[in-house]
Design a protein around this motif. Structure first.
Motif, PDB file in Angstrom:
ATOM      1  N   ASN A   1       0.918  -1.207   0.007  1.00 44.23           N
ATOM      2  CA  ASN A   1      -0.129  -0.051  -0.016  1.00 44.23           C
ATOM      3  C   ASN A   1       1.001   1.310  -0.119  1.00 44.23           C
ATOM      4  N   ASP A   2       1.972   1.301   0.676  1.00 50.46           N
ATOM      5  CA  ASP A   2       2.963   2.402   0.554  1.00 50.46           C
ATOM      6  C   ASP A   2       3.273   2.634  -0.767  1.00 50.46           C
ATOM      7  N   ALA A   3       3.275   4.057  -0.985  1.00 47.17           N
ATOM      8  CA  ALA A   3       3.426   4.234  -2.431  1.00 47.17           C
ATOM      9  C   ALA A   3       5.045   4.192  -2.798  1.00 47.17           C
ATOM     10  N   HIS A   4       6.002   4.242  -1.875  1.00 48.49           N
ATOM     11  CA  HIS A   4       7.540   3.891  -2.195  1.00 48.49           C
ATOM     12  C   HIS A   4       7.679   2.677  -2.253  1.00 48.49           C
ATOM     13  N   ALA A   5       7.211   1.924  -1.264  1.00 53.60           N
ATOM     14  CA  ALA A   5       7.402   0.155  -1.245  1.00 53.60           C
ATOM     15  C   ALA A   5       6.633  -0.317  -2.763  1.00 53.60           C
ATOM     16  N   ARG A   6       5.666   0.182  -2.925  1.00 51.93           N
ATOM     17  CA  ARG A   6       4.920  -0.142  -4.093  1.00 51.93           C
ATOM     18  C   ARG A   6       5.707  -0.070  -5.657  1.00 51.93           C
ATOM     19  N   ALA A   7       6.401   1.218  -5.697  1.00 53.06           N
ATOM     20  CA  ALA A   7       7.305   1.588  -6.508  1.00 53.06           C
ATOM     21  C   ALA A   7       8.423   0.544  -6.606  1.00 53.06           C
ATOM     22  N   ARG A   8       9.040   0.403  -5.445  1.00 48.29           N
ATOM     23  CA  ARG A   8      10.078  -0.586  -5.387  1.00 48.29           C
ATOM     24  C   ARG A   8       9.910  -2.059  -5.940  1.00 48.29           C
ATOM     25  N   ALA A   9       8.761  -2.593  -5.675  1.00 47.12           N
ATOM     26  CA  ALA A   9       8.104  -3.927  -6.180  1.00 47.12           C
ATOM     27  C   ALA A   9       8.048  -3.892  -7.438  1.00 47.12           C
ATOM     28  N   ILE A  10       7.432  -2.606  -7.880  1.00 47.48           N
ATOM     29  CA  ILE A  10       7.608  -2.682  -9.572  1.00 47.48           C
ATOM     30  C   ILE A  10       8.831  -2.617 -10.029  1.00 47.48           C
ATOM     31  N   THR A  11       9.754  -2.075  -9.401  1.00 47.38           N
ATOM     32  CA  THR A  11      11.079  -1.901 -10.001  1.00 47.38           C
ATOM     33  C   THR A  11      11.696  -3.425 -10.046  1.00 47.38           C
ATOM     34  N   TRP A  12      11.562  -3.921  -9.023  1.00 46.73           N
ATOM     35  CA  TRP A  12      11.819  -5.622  -9.004  1.00 46.73           C
ATOM     36  C   TRP A  12      11.123  -6.319 -10.298  1.00 46.73           C
ATOM     37  N   MET A  13       9.874  -6.177 -10.382  1.00 47.24           N
ATOM     38  CA  MET A  13       9.330  -6.804 -11.571  1.00 47.24           C
ATOM     39  C   MET A  13      10.066  -6.505 -13.085  1.00 47.24           C
ATOM     40  N   PHE A  14      10.225  -5.192 -12.990  1.00 51.57           N
ATOM     41  CA  PHE A  14      11.331  -4.825 -14.215  1.00 51.57           C
ATOM     42  C   PHE A  14      12.355  -5.509 -14.206  1.00 51.57           C
ATOM     43  N   ALA A  15      13.307  -5.612 -13.119  1.00 47.11           N
ATOM     44  CA  ALA A  15      14.691  -6.231 -12.976  1.00 47.11           C
ATOM     45  C   ALA A  15      14.663  -7.717 -13.195  1.00 47.11           C
ATOM     46  N   ALA A  16      13.698  -8.464 -12.754  1.00 41.15           N
ATOM     47  CA  ALA A  16      13.528  -9.922 -13.359  1.00 41.15           C
ATOM     48  C   ALA A  16      13.480 -10.222 -14.748  1.00 41.15           C
ATOM     49  N   VAL A  17      12.625  -9.278 -15.321  1.00 41.75           N
ATOM     50  CA  VAL A  17      12.500  -9.864 -16.882  1.00 41.75           C
ATOM     51  C   VAL A  17      13.517  -8.863 -17.515  1.00 41.75           C
ATOM     52  N   ASN A  18      14.115  -7.493 -17.334  1.00 42.39           N
ATOM     53  CA  ASN A  18      15.004  -6.885 -18.052  1.00 42.39           C
ATOM     54  C   ASN A  18      16.377  -7.364 -17.760  1.00 42.39           C
ATOM     55  N   THR A  19      16.809  -7.549 -16.524  1.00 36.68           N
ATOM     56  CA  THR A  19      18.166  -7.654 -16.288  1.00 36.68           C
ATOM     57  C   THR A  19      18.504  -9.148 -15.841  1.00 36.68           C
ATOM     58  N   VAL A  20      17.686  -9.889 -15.273  1.00 40.01           N
ATOM     59  CA  VAL A  20      18.048 -11.404 -14.655  1.00 40.01           C
ATOM     60  C   VAL A  20      17.646 -12.373 -15.837  1.00 40.01           C
ATOM     61  N   GLU A  21      16.492 -12.356 -16.334  1.00 38.96           N
ATOM     62  CA  GLU A  21      16.027 -13.237 -17.280  1.00 38.96           C
ATOM     63  C   GLU A  21      16.836 -13.114 -18.681  1.00 38.96           C
ATOM     64  N   PRO A  22      17.170 -12.256 -19.183  1.00 37.93           N
ATOM     65  CA  PRO A  22      17.953 -12.190 -20.803  1.00 37.93           C
ATOM     66  C   PRO A  22      19.243 -13.160 -20.718  1.00 37.93           C
ATOM     67  N   PRO A  23      20.159 -13.140 -19.711  1.00 39.74           N
ATOM     68  CA  PRO A  23      21.258 -14.277 -19.896  1.00 39.74           C
ATOM     69  C   PRO A  23      20.827 -15.456 -19.263  1.00 39.74           C
ATOM     70  N   ILE A  24      19.824 -15.723 -18.768  1.00 36.66           N
ATOM     71  CA  ILE A  24      19.154 -17.228 -18.302  1.00 36.66           C
ATOM     72  C   ILE A  24      18.572 -17.743 -19.981  1.00 36.66           C
ATOM     73  N   LEU A  25      17.624 -16.838 -20.474  1.00 36.10           N
ATOM     74  CA  LEU A  25      17.291 -17.199 -21.803  1.00 36.10           C
ATOM     75  C   LEU A  25      18.607 -17.532 -22.655  1.00 36.10           C
ATOM     76  N   GLU A  26      19.559 -16.820 -22.648  1.00 37.31           N
ATOM     77  CA  GLU A  26      20.512 -17.126 -23.489  1.00 37.31           C
ATOM     78  C   GLU A  26      21.158 -18.548 -23.536  1.00 37.31           C
ATOM     79  N   LEU A  27      21.004 -19.046 -21.967  1.00 38.61           N
ATOM     80  CA  LEU A  27      21.616 -20.284 -21.717  1.00 38.61           C
ATOM     81  C   LEU A  27      20.647 -21.309 -22.476  1.00 38.61           C
ATOM     82  N   VAL A  28      19.366 -21.058 -22.709  1.00 39.47           N
ATOM     83  CA  VAL A  28      18.414 -22.051 -23.064  1.00 39.47           C
ATOM     84  C   VAL A  28      18.532 -22.051 -24.542  1.00 39.47           C
ATOM     85  N   THR A  29      19.056 -20.756 -25.001  1.00 33.81           N
ATOM     86  CA  THR A  29      19.309 -20.816 -26.715  1.00 33.81           C
ATOM     87  C   THR A  29      20.394 -21.483 -26.901  1.00 33.81           C
ATOM     88  N   ALA A  30      21.541 -21.344 -26.207  1.00 32.65           N
ATOM     89  CA  ALA A  30      22.852 -22.021 -26.429  1.00 32.65           C
ATOM     90  C   ALA A  30      22.648 -23.521 -26.217  1.00 32.65           C
TER      91      ALA A  30
END
Length: 217
Positions: free
Chosen positions: A89-118
């Motif tokens: 409910n807290d606005a700042h905590a909410r924004a941080r949670a959304i940041t982690w959503m983006f981090a998961a798919v934009n920063t952490v997932e790409p090299p993992i998908l690269e392994l699947v491709t390789a």
């Protein structure tokens, strides 16, 4: 209005829960929302009817009345913003949670998908063996950074959120590689996510569809 999502009629992972519809199922279960699943074949995914909902011919899609969404990050953010249980409910905590959503798919997932491709699509290439260690190192670098940030906490930023949901599901792709086991706090983090009743329900639903294929292995 009834929520309908699409999923593979026969998942490539044979029911291990790695297909992205599992993320959406999990989010809907966390929010306590009923939903229906429309199964789509690989052939149907490339036909006009499905492409009208998902222009890249992938799954899942999300439909609620006149609203049609694709991309799991967008779908889960929509669910989280309109229903309790996935964002603080807290606005700042909410924004941080959304940041982690983006981090998961934009920063952490790409090299993992690269392994699947390789491994799957480039495994027969003459340079595959030389490339794999480089891919592993890129993944380890991200895991090391994430492990440091998580420390001994249960979740990434206080209570469980949509950011954790996305991150846990991204990390699940590493289970068979053994890379996740090199970071015990991340392995425990993923296990906590899998232990949540909502995840268990989501996994069971998609496993029920794919179980016959898994038995045939």
């Amino acid at each position: 209005m009834t929520i309908t999502i699409t999923a593979f009629s026969k998942s490539p992972d044979q029911g291990m829960g790695l297909a992205r519809d599992t993320r959406v199922r999990w989010a809907l279960e966390e929010a306590g929302l009923p939903y229906e699943v429309r199964l789509v074949s690989f052939r149907a995914m490339k036909q006009r009817a499905h492409l009208g909902m998902q222009p890249f011919g992938q799954i899942p899609t999300y439909q609620e009345g006149d609203l049609v969404l694709f991309e799991t990050g967008a779908i889960i953010l929509h669910i989280a913003e309109h229903h309790a249980g996935l964002l603080p409910n807290d606005a700042h905590a909410r924004a941080r949670a959304i940041t982690w959503m983006f981090a998961a798919v934009n920063t952490v997932e790409p090299p993992i998908l690269e392994l699947v491709t390789a491994r799957i699509f480039e495994g027969d290439k003459p340079w595959s063996k030389e490339r794999l260690p480089l891919v592993h190192d890129r993944i380890r670098n991200r895991l090391r950074q994430l492990s440091t940030r998580l420390g001994d906490a249960d979740w990434l930023d206080g209570s469980f959120s949509a950011g954790d949901l996305m991150m846990v599901h991204v990390l699940l792709r590493l289970r068979l590689s053994g890379l996740l086991d090199e970071f015990p706090n991340l392995a425990a983090y993923v296990a906590r996510g899998e232990a949540r009743p909502a995840y268990q329900r989501a996994f069971a639903d998609q496993w029920a569809i794919n179980k016959p294929a898994a038995k045939a292995r």
